[in-house]
Design a protein around this motif. Structure first.
Motif, PDB file in Angstrom:
ATOM      1  N   ARG A 296       0.847  -1.190   0.000  1.00  0.00           N
ATOM      2  CA  ARG A 296       0.000   0.000   0.000  1.00  0.00           C
ATOM      3  C   ARG A 296       0.882   1.239   0.000  1.00  0.00           C
ATOM      4  N   PRO A 297       0.593   2.218  -0.830  1.00  0.00           N
ATOM      5  CA  PRO A 297       1.416   3.432  -0.850  1.00  0.00           C
ATOM      6  C   PRO A 297       1.018   4.465   0.199  1.00  0.00           C
ATOM      7  N   VAL A 298      -0.043   4.222   0.959  1.00  0.00           N
ATOM      8  CA  VAL A 298      -0.505   5.166   1.974  1.00  0.00           C
ATOM      9  C   VAL A 298      -0.693   4.456   3.303  1.00  0.00           C
ATOM     10  N   ALA A 299      -0.713   5.239   4.359  1.00  0.00           N
ATOM     11  CA  ALA A 299      -0.898   4.684   5.701  1.00  0.00           C
ATOM     12  C   ALA A 299      -2.316   4.175   5.875  1.00  0.00           C
ATOM     13  N   THR A 300      -2.463   3.189   6.702  1.00  0.00           N
ATOM     14  CA  THR A 300      -3.776   2.653   7.057  1.00  0.00           C
ATOM     15  C   THR A 300      -3.706   2.157   8.492  1.00  0.00           C
ATOM     16  N   ASN A 301      -4.810   2.175   9.189  1.00  0.00           N
ATOM     17  CA  ASN A 301      -4.805   1.721  10.581  1.00  0.00           C
ATOM     18  C   ASN A 301      -4.629   0.216  10.694  1.00  0.00           C
ATOM     19  N   ASN A 302      -5.328  -0.531   9.847  1.00  0.00           N
ATOM     20  CA  ASN A 302      -5.162  -1.977   9.881  1.00  0.00           C
ATOM     21  C   ASN A 302      -5.662  -2.588   8.583  1.00  0.00           C
ATOM     22  N   VAL A 303      -5.262  -3.823   8.367  1.00  0.00           N
ATOM     23  CA  VAL A 303      -5.732  -4.616   7.236  1.00  0.00           C
ATOM     24  C   VAL A 303      -6.066  -5.998   7.769  1.00  0.00           C
ATOM     25  N   GLY A 304      -7.251  -6.483   7.436  1.00  0.00           N
ATOM     26  CA  GLY A 304      -7.663  -7.822   7.849  1.00  0.00           C
ATOM     27  C   GLY A 304      -7.801  -8.720   6.637  1.00  0.00           C
ATOM     28  N   PHE A 305      -7.084  -9.840   6.666  1.00  0.00           N
ATOM     29  CA  PHE A 305      -7.186 -10.841   5.600  1.00  0.00           C
ATOM     30  C   PHE A 305      -8.193 -11.897   6.024  1.00  0.00           C
ATOM     31  N   ARG A 306      -9.101 -12.259   5.129  1.00  0.00           N
ATOM     32  CA  ARG A 306     -10.072 -13.322   5.392  1.00  0.00           C
ATOM     33  C   ARG A 306      -9.784 -14.460   4.424  1.00  0.00           C
ATOM     34  N   HIS A 307      -9.667 -15.655   4.972  1.00  0.00           N
ATOM     35  CA  HIS A 307      -9.312 -16.836   4.185  1.00  0.00           C
ATOM     36  C   HIS A 307     -10.562 -17.660   3.892  1.00  0.00           C
ATOM     37  N   TYR A 308     -10.668 -18.166   2.652  1.00  0.00           N
ATOM     38  CA  TYR A 308     -11.827 -18.946   2.223  1.00  0.00           C
ATOM     39  C   TYR A 308     -11.370 -20.227   1.509  1.00  0.00           C
ATOM     40  N   SER A 309     -12.215 -21.249   1.589  1.00  0.00           N
ATOM     41  CA  SER A 309     -11.923 -22.546   0.980  1.00  0.00           C
ATOM     42  C   SER A 309     -12.151 -22.519  -0.528  1.00  0.00           C
ATOM     43  N   LYS A 310     -11.923 -23.664  -1.163  1.00  0.00           N
ATOM     44  CA  LYS A 310     -12.137 -23.808  -2.606  1.00  0.00           C
ATOM     45  C   LYS A 310     -13.588 -23.517  -2.987  1.00  0.00           C
ATOM     46  N   SER A 311     -14.531 -23.827  -2.084  1.00  0.00           N
ATOM     47  CA  SER A 311     -15.952 -23.549  -2.335  1.00  0.00           C
ATOM     48  C   SER A 311     -16.380 -22.193  -1.765  1.00  0.00           C
ATOM     49  N   GLN A 312     -15.417 -21.369  -1.391  1.00  0.00           N
ATOM     50  CA  GLN A 312     -15.603 -20.010  -0.869  1.00  0.00           C
ATOM     51  C   GLN A 312     -16.315 -19.984   0.485  1.00  0.00           C
ATOM     52  N   ASP A 313     -16.118 -21.037   1.267  1.00  0.00           N
ATOM     53  CA  ASP A 313     -16.586 -21.066   2.651  1.00  0.00           C
ATOM     54  C   ASP A 313     -15.515 -20.409   3.520  1.00  0.00           C
ATOM     55  N   TYR A 314     -15.953 -19.647   4.523  1.00  0.00           N
ATOM     56  CA  TYR A 314     -15.031 -18.927   5.404  1.00  0.00           C
ATOM     57  C   TYR A 314     -14.219 -19.899   6.248  1.00  0.00           C
ATOM     58  N   LEU A 315     -12.918 -19.616   6.370  1.00  0.00           N
ATOM     59  CA  LEU A 315     -12.012 -20.454   7.153  1.00  0.00           C
ATOM     60  C   LEU A 315     -11.474 -19.742   8.386  1.00  0.00           C
ATOM     61  N   SER A 316     -10.824 -18.580   8.174  1.00  0.00           N
ATOM     62  CA  SER A 316     -10.133 -17.916   9.276  1.00  0.00           C
ATOM     63  C   SER A 316      -9.818 -16.472   8.908  1.00  0.00           C
ATOM     64  N   SER A 317      -9.205 -15.772   9.870  1.00  0.00           N
ATOM     65  CA  SER A 317      -8.878 -14.369   9.697  1.00  0.00           C
ATOM     66  C   SER A 317      -7.468 -14.104  10.195  1.00  0.00           C
ATOM     67  N   GLN A 318      -6.827 -13.112   9.606  1.00  0.00           N
ATOM     68  CA  GLN A 318      -5.507 -12.665  10.034  1.00  0.00           C
ATOM     69  C   GLN A 318      -5.504 -11.143   9.938  1.00  0.00           C
ATOM     70  N   VAL A 319      -5.067 -10.447  10.997  1.00  0.00           N
ATOM     71  CA  VAL A 319      -5.130  -8.987  11.033  1.00  0.00           C
ATOM     72  C   VAL A 319      -3.740  -8.413  11.289  1.00  0.00           C
TER      73      VAL A 319
END
Length: 135
Positions: free
Chosen positions: A72-95
């Motif tokens: 990212r070229p600009v500041a941000t407070n946080n970014v949260g990554f959301r992980h999904y399976s092959k069928s696009q079911d939610y798996l987990s999060s990383q912040v």
């Protein structure tokens, strides 16, 4: 070198010190740039909900157990990554929290992750690059 007397080709005689260029390899930007403002992605369910962040409209395809980099070229407070399976079911999060200045984060996808979505806590996400990490 017959026939080359009048060619204006630069050359040098003797030895000369040269520096090798520094090259950086980057992968293809996997983020398609399509965004939704005033949304969020629930950390417990992975569902898109109303909120104050910017999120990608589409899932970002990834490979399991593979490092990726968000730049990212600009500041941000946080970014949260959301992980999904092959069928696009939610798996987990990383912040990633508390960044200032230029932001870059590299992380590896879980073993069963085939898609990513991310929360960005500002509206400048059109400048984001999400690439497979290459060293």
């Amino acid at each position: 070198q017959d026939g080359m007397k009048n060619w204006d080709i630069p050359y040098f005689e003797g030895m000369q010190s040269v520096k090798m260029p520094v090259l950086t390899t980057t992968g293809k930007n996997l983020f398609d740039g399509k965004l939704e403002n005033n949304r969020d992605i629930d950390v417990n369910t992975g569902a898109v909900i109303k909120g104050g962040r910017t999120i990608p409209v589409n899932f970002i395809p990834v490979e399991p157990n593979t490092p990726y980099t968000l730049t990212r070229p600009v500041a941000t407070n946080n970014v949260g990554f959301r992980h999904y399976s092959k069928s696009q079911d939610y798996l987990s999060s990383q912040v990633f929290l508390g960044y200032t200045g230029k932001f870059s984060a590299t992380f590896s996808t879980p073993s069963n992750c085939y898609f990513i979505k991310l929360n960005i806590n500002c509206s400048y996400s059109f400048n984001s690059f999400f690439t497979r990490y290459m060293n």
